[in-house]
Motif scaffolding. Structure first.
Motif, mmCIF file in Angstrom:
data_model
loop_
_atom_site.group_PDB
_atom_site.id
_atom_site.type_symbol
_atom_site.label_atom_id
_atom_site.label_comp_id
_atom_site.label_asym_id
_atom_site.label_seq_id
_atom_site.Cartn_x
_atom_site.Cartn_y
_atom_site.Cartn_z
ATOM 1 N N GLU A 197 45.175 9.058 -34.056
ATOM 2 C CA GLU A 197 43.949 8.286 -34.234
ATOM 3 C C GLU A 197 42.783 8.967 -33.526
ATOM 4 O OE1 GLU A 197 42.200 3.795 -33.282
ATOM 5 O OE2 GLU A 197 44.337 4.234 -33.024
ATOM 6 N N TYR A 198 43.029 9.431 -32.292
ATOM 7 C CA TYR A 198 41.970 10.109 -31.558
ATOM 8 C C TYR A 198 41.639 11.467 -32.185
ATOM 9 C CZ TYR A 198 41.677 6.741 -27.751
ATOM 10 O OH TYR A 198 41.445 5.601 -27.015
ATOM 11 N N CYS A 251 39.363 10.927 -35.122
ATOM 12 C CA CYS A 251 38.024 10.564 -34.672
ATOM 13 C C CYS A 251 37.285 11.780 -34.133
ATOM 14 C CB CYS A 251 38.131 9.475 -33.607
ATOM 15 S SG CYS A 251 36.532 8.924 -32.971
ATOM 16 N N THR A 263 34.111 13.793 -35.788
ATOM 17 C CA THR A 263 32.862 13.922 -35.044
ATOM 18 C C THR A 263 32.435 15.381 -34.939
ATOM 19 O OG1 THR A 263 33.364 11.934 -33.759
ATOM 20 C CG2 THR A 263 31.734 13.454 -32.836
#
Length: 300
Positions: free
Chosen positions: A69-70, A73, A77
Motif C-alpha cells: 500500500e505504501y 502511494c 507520488t
C-alpha cells in the motif's frame, strides 16, 4: 528501510501484481535471479517476510500488503513529481506502456509513431498487443486504446474516434459459395468469428426497419482480430471486419462487401483509457493528445 530505493518499490509492486518472479523478469528483460535478489534485499531491509511463496505463485503476506500500500502511494507520488518537473521543462519524457488490439495497433498506432517521436523525442513506447482487455494495474499499462464504453469507474477515458465494422469476403469465396442476399442466409455459409470477444460474434443488421442480430457460429475462429482478417483474405469465409482494415482491400479488389445494405454499422467509440490520477502525467497526456489529433486526421 532507508536502504530501499524507489525502483525497489516499483519492482515489489510488479511482483505483487504479477505473482511471479519470472513474469517480472521478462517484463524488465533481466535475469530471474536479479529480481529474486532484489526481493530478498527488500525483505531484509524491512526485517519482515513480505511475500509468501507457494506452488500457486507469490502472494503478499500481511506485512507485504501494508508495504504494498505504501509502495503504491509513494511510487505514484514520485511519478507525479517527475511529471511536474517534466511539465515545467516543457518536454515529455519517460517510458509509456500502451495496450491495444492487433487491429488498432497495426492500423492506427504504429503509423503514428514516427510523428510522435518527432514531437516528443524523449518518449519511449512499449506496445502490448492483445485483443483481450488488459488489467491495467496488474499489467502495468499506462494507456489502453480500446473500443466500446469504459467498463470501470476507476479509469479516465478520452474519446479518440470511432470504429465501424461490416461484413466482407473474397470475390473467390463469393463466386464459389454464392453471395447471401439476406442475413438469415448466413447460416449456410462458412463464417469467421472471434473466440476472445463473444460480443463481436453478434452481427447486427436492420431488417424491415427493425434491429436484427445473427449470432455467428464460426467455422473458423481466432482470438486475434488481425488473424480474423487473414482468414478472410485466404478465402475461408465471411468475416466481420473493421472498415479501416477492409475498405483499402476492397479498393484493391481482394475483398468484397457482403450484405452491405443490411448491415447495422453501429459505430463504436475508440477511447484512450488511463487509471485515475495518471492521465495528467505529461508523458501520458502527450501521447493521448498526439493520438487525438492523429485519429482526427488532417483538417478538411
Amino acid at each position: 528501510m532507508r536502504d530501499i530505493r524507489f525502483e525497489d518499490m516499483h519492482l515489489f509492486v510488479r511482483v505483487a501484481d504479477l505473482g511471479s518472479l519470472s513474469a517480472v523478469a521478462r517484463e524488465r528483460d533481466v535475469p530471474v535471479s536479479q529480481v529474486s535478489r532484489t526481493l530478498a534485499r527488500i525483505e531484509k531491509a524491512c526485517n519482515a517476510r513480505l511475500i509468501h511463496r507457494s506452488t500457486h505463485g507469490l502472494t503478499p503476506t500481511a506485512e507485504g500488503l501494508t508495504f504494498l500500500e505504501y509502495c503504491r502511494c509513494l511510487t505514484s507520488t514520485m511519478d507525479e513529481l517527475e511529471g511536474e518537473f517534466a511539465s515545467q521543462s516543457g518536454q515529455a519524457s519517460g517510458s509509456v506502456r500502451v495496450a491495444a488490439s492487433s487491429v488498432l495497433a497495426e492500423h492506427l498506432l504504429i503509423p503514428s509513431f514516427d510523428s510522435l517521436q518527432q514531437a516528443h523525442p524523449l518518449l519511449r513506447v512499449e506496445l502490448v498487443v492483445d485483443d483481450r482487455m488488459a488489467d491495467m494495474a496488474r499489467d502495468g499499462i499506462d494507456i489502453a486504446i480500446r473500443t466500446g464504453p469504459p467498463t470501470s469507474d476507476t479509469v479516465v477515458a478520452r474519446p479518440l474516434g470511432t470504429l465501424v465494422r461490416r461484413l466482407y469476403a473474397t470475390p473467390a469465396y463469393l463466386q464459389a459459395y454464392g453471395s447471401p442476399q439476406h442475413p438469415d442466409e448466413l447460416h449456410r455459409h462458412r463464417l469467421i468469428t472471434n473466440s476472445a470477444m463473444a460480443q463481436l460474434n453478434r452481427w447486427p443488421f436492420i431488417v424491415d426497419g427493425e434491429p436484427h442480430v445473427v449470432v455467428a457460429d464460426g467455422h473458423w475462429r481466432s482470438g486475434s482480430t488481425g488473424i480474423t482478417a487473414r482468414l478472410a483474405l485466404q478465402g475461408l469465409g465471411i468475416a466481420r471486419l473493421a472498415t479501416l482494415v477492409a475498405d483499402p482491400l476492397v479498393q484493391q479488389g481482394v475483398l468484397a462487401p457482403v450484405l452491405r445494405e443490411w448491415v447495422d454499422e453501429q459505430p463504436s467509440p475508440i477511447h484512450a483509457i488511463t487509471l485515475t490520477r495518471r492521465h495528467r502525467l505529461p508523458k501520458i497526456k502527450a501521447c493521448i493528445d498526439h493520438w487525438a489529433l492523429w485519429f482526427a486526421g488532417p483538417p478538411a
